[in-house]
Design a protein around this motif. Structure first.
Motif, PDB file in Angstrom:
ATOM      1  N   LEU A 127      66.060  38.144 -15.847  1.00  0.00           N
ATOM      2  CA  LEU A 127      64.757  37.924 -16.475  1.00  0.00           C
ATOM      3  C   LEU A 127      64.602  36.462 -16.864  1.00  0.00           C
ATOM      4  O   LEU A 127      63.529  35.884 -16.757  1.00  0.00           O
ATOM      5  N   LEU A 128      65.720  35.868 -17.318  1.00  0.00           N
ATOM      6  CA  LEU A 128      65.675  34.464 -17.718  1.00  0.00           C
ATOM      7  C   LEU A 128      65.254  33.596 -16.537  1.00  0.00           C
ATOM      8  O   LEU A 128      64.419  32.696 -16.677  1.00  0.00           O
ATOM      9  N   VAL A 129      65.814  33.901 -15.366  1.00  0.00           N
ATOM     10  CA  VAL A 129      65.434  33.147 -14.165  1.00  0.00           C
ATOM     11  C   VAL A 129      63.930  33.269 -13.927  1.00  0.00           C
ATOM     12  O   VAL A 129      63.236  32.268 -13.703  1.00  0.00           O
ATOM     13  N   GLY A 130      63.438  34.511 -14.026  1.00  0.00           N
ATOM     14  CA  GLY A 130      62.001  34.720 -13.858  1.00  0.00           C
ATOM     15  C   GLY A 130      61.195  33.911 -14.862  1.00  0.00           C
ATOM     16  O   GLY A 130      60.217  33.250 -14.514  1.00  0.00           O
ATOM     17  N   ASN A 131      61.644  33.935 -16.131  1.00  0.00           N
ATOM     18  CA  ASN A 131      60.944  33.177 -17.172  1.00  0.00           C
ATOM     19  C   ASN A 131      60.930  31.689 -16.857  1.00  0.00           C
ATOM     20  O   ASN A 131      59.908  31.015 -17.023  1.00  0.00           O
ATOM     21  N   ILE A 132      62.083  31.179 -16.433  1.00  0.00           N
ATOM     22  CA  ILE A 132      62.165  29.735 -16.153  1.00  0.00           C
ATOM     23  C   ILE A 132      61.216  29.372 -15.019  1.00  0.00           C
ATOM     24  O   ILE A 132      60.488  28.371 -15.095  1.00  0.00           O
ATOM     25  N   ILE A 133      61.180  30.215 -13.982  1.00  0.00           N
ATOM     26  CA  ILE A 133      60.268  29.938 -12.869  1.00  0.00           C
ATOM     27  C   ILE A 133      58.827  29.881 -13.367  1.00  0.00           C
ATOM     28  O   ILE A 133      58.066  28.963 -13.046  1.00  0.00           O
ATOM     29  N   VAL A 134      58.464  30.848 -14.196  1.00  0.00           N
ATOM     30  CA  VAL A 134      57.090  30.887 -14.702  1.00  0.00           C
ATOM     31  C   VAL A 134      56.784  29.622 -15.504  1.00  0.00           C
ATOM     32  O   VAL A 134      55.735  28.986 -15.332  1.00  0.00           O
ATOM     33  N   VAL A 135      57.712  29.237 -16.382  1.00  0.00           N
ATOM     34  CA  VAL A 135      57.475  28.050 -17.216  1.00  0.00           C
ATOM     35  C   VAL A 135      57.311  26.814 -16.339  1.00  0.00           C
ATOM     36  O   VAL A 135      56.389  26.008 -16.529  1.00  0.00           O
ATOM     37  N   ILE A 136      58.207  26.674 -15.339  1.00  0.00           N
ATOM     38  CA  ILE A 136      58.121  25.503 -14.457  1.00  0.00           C
ATOM     39  C   ILE A 136      56.785  25.489 -13.730  1.00  0.00           C
ATOM     40  O   ILE A 136      56.090  24.469 -13.683  1.00  0.00           O
ATOM     41  N   PHE A 392      68.677  41.568  -6.812  1.00  0.00           N
ATOM     42  CA  PHE A 392      68.937  40.153  -6.618  1.00  0.00           C
ATOM     43  C   PHE A 392      67.790  39.311  -7.156  1.00  0.00           C
ATOM     44  O   PHE A 392      67.976  38.300  -7.811  1.00  0.00           O
ATOM     45  N   PHE A 393      66.595  39.755  -6.883  1.00  0.00           N
ATOM     46  CA  PHE A 393      65.397  39.003  -7.248  1.00  0.00           C
ATOM     47  C   PHE A 393      64.837  39.548  -8.542  1.00  0.00           C
ATOM     48  O   PHE A 393      63.744  40.060  -8.570  1.00  0.00           O
ATOM     49  N   GLY A 394      65.616  39.500  -9.588  1.00  0.00           N
ATOM     50  CA  GLY A 394      65.140  40.109 -10.814  1.00  0.00           C
ATOM     51  C   GLY A 394      63.968  39.364 -11.399  1.00  0.00           C
ATOM     52  O   GLY A 394      64.116  38.306 -11.965  1.00  0.00           O
ATOM     53  N   MET A 395      62.822  39.896 -11.213  1.00  0.00           N
ATOM     54  CA  MET A 395      61.662  39.206 -11.761  1.00  0.00           C
ATOM     55  C   MET A 395      60.829  40.171 -12.545  1.00  0.00           C
ATOM     56  O   MET A 395      60.634  41.309 -12.190  1.00  0.00           O
ATOM     57  N   ASP A 396      60.350  39.661 -13.614  1.00  0.00           N
ATOM     58  CA  ASP A 396      59.452  40.473 -14.400  1.00  0.00           C
ATOM     59  C   ASP A 396      58.533  39.501 -15.079  1.00  0.00           C
ATOM     60  O   ASP A 396      58.930  38.762 -15.951  1.00  0.00           O
TER      61      ASP A 396
END
Lengths: 399, 472
Positions: A127-136, A392-396
């Motif tokens: 989820l953190l990865v997803g959050n970082i992508i969104v913020v970027i 693998f692609f944990g996105m939320d």
């Protein structure tokens, strides 16, 4: 599509206008999207051989009903919510992923059906990865979009094209990480299906000036619910479209009446002090009335469609039945709204627990036979490409 | 230690729940069930974090899992070292009411403090970092919105040239990266001027006609200050910061979409905070000094504006960007040359009086919610007129107060023999709301009754009650 079943409905502060894909006015959507925790089944009757000794060999299967039971406690959830929110702020948002998983786990882990709880197992790091992508993405859009208008246009196109993919991914991620009795839920990802729904059919809605909107909402429910499964048991959603139209008509009338009434009051006020233009104070009653109507309409839609959607949802041959009374739901949500406003949002978790408990208490599962027959689909299922990909692609994106 | 935990075993293949017990010797875990029994190394088992009273799960290699509600049992059995320390700490925090209370206070304090201290600083930095072309397009968007309400100006060329001349004076004294752009509009009722991001300065017809040359220069200097200090952009950032805080806490991105739409409106409605006004005044004074213009012109135009503001602020009152005029004048011009302009009734103003600078009779406390009762005019044939014992002041109707309406009400009533008040009627009133409030108050009044030949009698009386507002 965040949190668990009715929490979305319990956030009365949102007032998205009718017609957006993520429209909170389609609360049934929420119910179903988050349904993964709920739709799972088991039959008390047959499995006497396997069942815990606690359950005596039950009589042969009459259509038994099993209520969903919510064990969450307002105080306990408030403590969890406040600590996690504070940690999120102290870590400048870094902890948000962990906070989200904990809150969601609390709501699912306290939801019981036929003696067992649901579980949410998402890995916060993903989820953190997803959050970082969104913020970027948002930061880049904000910075470059202002300087180079082309960036804005391109980003918009990309976002629109990606929308179905994002929706499908989030659904798959959340389904995959929701378990019941050791089995994972599964969401059959279909980008094309999503594109057809969000582009093709939504275009029709626009062309029809919104008249087809309730029908589109039904399609959306069907797309979301119908692609879920638990092991080898498939969810189906087959519901007549009439109640969708009736519900939206009611809600639309309510909002429309409020808007007209507000406009009349404003006009009278303007006339009284002889001004040609309304000032802000004159507009206050309009906004108050309109906001209230939106809130009531949203909750009304939730209650009406909650019953309709769940009562027409099946898991193989097992059925669901929902009996949420509109008046009681409105009363509950009004108290929630007052509490949230009165405490500047601090009682949000309290309201959430109340909403979930109330909604789940009016939802029951009617198995048609032993649910123990439900198995993992295929031996290699756990490593099937789809599930691996969603892991693998944990996105939320908190849609 | 023969501790064991009871729960259910799920094989991950079927929904069937198998009752089972779990034992652990510190290195190996043993699961005993009716159909399944096995033993495995503790190192291969992953344990879910403890969270409230939700069930705990042990995940075994191969997809099986053990579920139990016995959280304490699991912790005892496996020992604390099995779970990672962070999750133990979080659970410890979540489980305590006292921590929750402290967290609530901290959260409120952090949100409050960052709103009052952190956000303004951040917003100033952010506003100053915005590139000039973006600033200009934001200003144009705001002006575009405002244009819907403003009428185009019919100001003649002589007047426009006057303003331009003053702008040139200021520009010769100081260098701005880009020239401010002048716009003229008609506002209808009272004179005003606004500055938009990007150096768009809107002057109202009324203001240009009202002001002397020096005063126009002063107004321009003040508006230039708003632009140069980027007060408009700061306001936008400030109001959107609140939205961001909400978004962070609720974790809901969808509210962000409304952000873009709020920008033009915020520019219009926010009005500058008092602090912005003071900064702009200070900056303007400097600018005027550099251009060798009498700084008292700023004070004099402020007092003129204050006087010309109509009692009823119904029109455009939300555009009013200049609070607390008397204070600002005091700041700009401590010698007080123009202070008395605000209260022509009392030219020789005393020190105490300077905070209530308005033309009509005012309540002593400018913020008081009620009105002062005056002039009890009694029509009576009594030998000894009734005299008031208690006079509840009427409440200022909130609605009229917000709209800035003032007015008067004349009431007639009867003072009964027992000193109570009856038959209160409004004979004259500027607003319905005022007469309602006045009647409600007067009905509660108590009198020493009027007397005729030494006996209490019913007496007829009338009174005029003014409703006036402080200059807010």
């Amino acid at each position: 599509m965040s949190e668990s079943l009715p929490p979305e409905a319990s956030s009365p502060s949102e007032t998205t206008p009718i017609g957006l894909p993520n429209d909170p006015l389609t609360p049934a959507a929420t119910g179903a999207t988050d349904s993964p925790p709920l739709p799972s089944a088991s039959v008390v009757s047959a499995p006497a051989d396997n069942e815990p000794p606690l359950l005596p060999p039950s009589p042969p299967p009459a259509p038994t009903s099993h209520r969903f039971i919510f064990h969450g406690d307002e105080r306990e959830y408030f403590r969890i919510w406040i600590v996690n929110t504070l940690l999120t702020i102290l870590t400048l948002g870094g902890f948000a992923a962990w906070a989200k998983v904990r809150k969601r786990r609390y709501l699912r882990g306290n939801t019981e059906l036929m003696g067992h709880r649901f579980d949410y197992r998402a890995n916060p790091w993903r989820l953190l990865v997803g959050n970082i992508i969104v913020v970027i993405l948002f930061t880049a859009y904000g910075l470059f979009g202002q300087v180079y208008p082309m960036v804005r246009a391109i980003a918009l196109v990309i976002a629109v094209v990606l929308l179905p993919w994002i929706v499908v991914r989030s659904l798959a991620f959340n389904a995959h990480n929701t378990t019941y009795r050791g089995l994972r839920f599964y969401y059959q990802q279909s980008y094309l299906g999503g594109a057809a729904l969000y582009f093709g059919q939504f275009l029709l809605v626009i062309l029809s000036c919104g008249i087809l909107y309730p029908g589109w909402i039904r399609k959306q429910r069907e797309f979301i619910i119908g692609n879920h499964r638990l092991g080898d048991a498939f969810f189906r959603f087959k519901a007549p479209v009439g109640p969708f139209y009736v519900s939206y008509l009611l809600a639309g009338l309510l909002v429309g009446t409020a808007a007209v009434a507000g406009a009349v009051i404003t006009a009278l006020a303007v006339q009284r002090h002889g001004g040609k233009l309304p000032d802000l104070v004159d507009l206050l009653p309009f906004f108050a009335l309109y906001g209230l109507a939106i809130f009531v309409a949203k909750q009304l839609l939730f209650a009406l469609l909650f019953n309709h959607v769940w009562s027409h949802t099946t898991l193989d041959d097992h059925r669901f039945n929902a009996t949420l009374r509109t008046a009681s739901w409105l009363k509950l949500q009004s108290v929630n709204l007052l509490a949230i406003i009165g405490t500047a949002g601090l009682l949000y978790p309290w309201a959430q627990v109340r909403s979930v408990r109330f909604a789940l208490a009016h939802l029951e599962f009617q198995p048609s036979g032993p649910i123990e027959k439900i198995e993992r689909l295929g031996r290699a299922d756990g490593n099937a490409l789809g599930e691996t990909a969603s892991e693998f692609f944990g996105m939320d994106f908190g849609l | 230690m023969n501790a064991q935990v009871t729960g259910y075993w799920f094989d991950g293949l079927k929904l069937t729940a198998h009752p089972a017990t779990l034992e652990c010797d510190g290195l190996r875990v043993r699961l005993t069930g009716i159909e399944t029994s096995f033993e495995t190394s503790l190192a291969h088992v992953s344990v879910s974090d403890r969270l409230g009273r939700t069930p705990r799960y042990l995940h075994f290699p191969g997809g099986g899992s053990f579920e139990t509600l016995d959280n304490d049992g699991i912790d005892q059995l496996l020992g604390a070292e099995r779970s990672d320390r962070i999750s133990l700490l979080i659970h410890w925090l979540e489980a305590r009411s006292r921590i929750a209370a402290i967290a609530t206070l901290l959260l409120v304090a952090i949100v409050g403090a960052s709103t009052y201290f952190g956000v303004p600083v951040l917003c100033r930095r952010a506003a100053l970092a915005v590139p000039a072309n973006i600033e200009r397009s934001a200003g144009e968007a705001a002006l575009g919105t405002l244009n819907q309400w403003l009428k185009p100006s019919d100001l003649d060329h002589t007047q426009r040239r006057r303003v331009l001349a003053q702008l040139t004076r200021l520009r010769n004294a100081s260098h701005f990266a880009t020239a401010p752009r002048l716009e003229y509009r008609r506002l209808g009722t009272f004179p005003n001027a606004f500055a938009f991001p990007g150096g768009i300065i809107v002057m109202s017809n009324e203001l240009v006609l009202l002001a002397t040359d020096d005063e126009i220069a002063a107004v321009l200097a003040h508006e230039i200050a708003h632009w140069q200090l980027r007060h408009g952009l700061q306001s936008v950032f400030r109001s959107s910061a609140a939205l961001l805080v909400v978004t962070t806490i609720t974790g809901d991105l969808s509210t962000l979409t409304s952000f873009a739409g709020t920008i033009p409106l915020t520019l219009l409605q926010r009005g500058y905070s008092r602090e912005f006004e003071q900064d702009a005044d200070d900056y303007a004074v400097q600018l005027l000094k550099r251009a060798q213009i009498d700084t008292r012109a700023l004070a004099s135009i402020l007092s003129k504006l204050e006087k010309s503001r109509p009692g009823s602020g119904a029109d455009y009152s939300y555009l009013s960007t200049h609070p607390a005029t008397s204070e600002r004048i005091k700041r700009i011009d401590p010698t007080g040359t123009y202070r008395e302009l605000l209260k022509p009734e009392e030219p020789a103003s005393t020190e105490e009086a300077k905070d209530s600078p308005s033309t009509d009779s005012k309540p002593p406390n400018p913020d008081s919610q009620s009105t002062k009762v005056e002039s009890l005019n009694l029509v009576t044939d009594a030998d000894e007129p009734p005299s008031p014992l208690s006079q509840t002041p009427p409440t200022y109707p909130l609605w009229e107060r917000v709209k800035g309406n003032a007015g008067t009400v004349t009431l007639e009533f009867v003072v009964m023999k027992d000193g109570t008040v009856h038959n209160v009627v409004a004979v004259e009133s500027t607003h319905q709301a005022f007469s309602d409030a006045a009647i409600a108050a007067v009905q509660q009044w108590k009198f020493r009754p009027g007397k005729k030949a030494g006996r209490p009698v019913n007496t007829r009386a009338s009174i005029t009650i003014p409703f006036t507002l402080s200059e807010k």
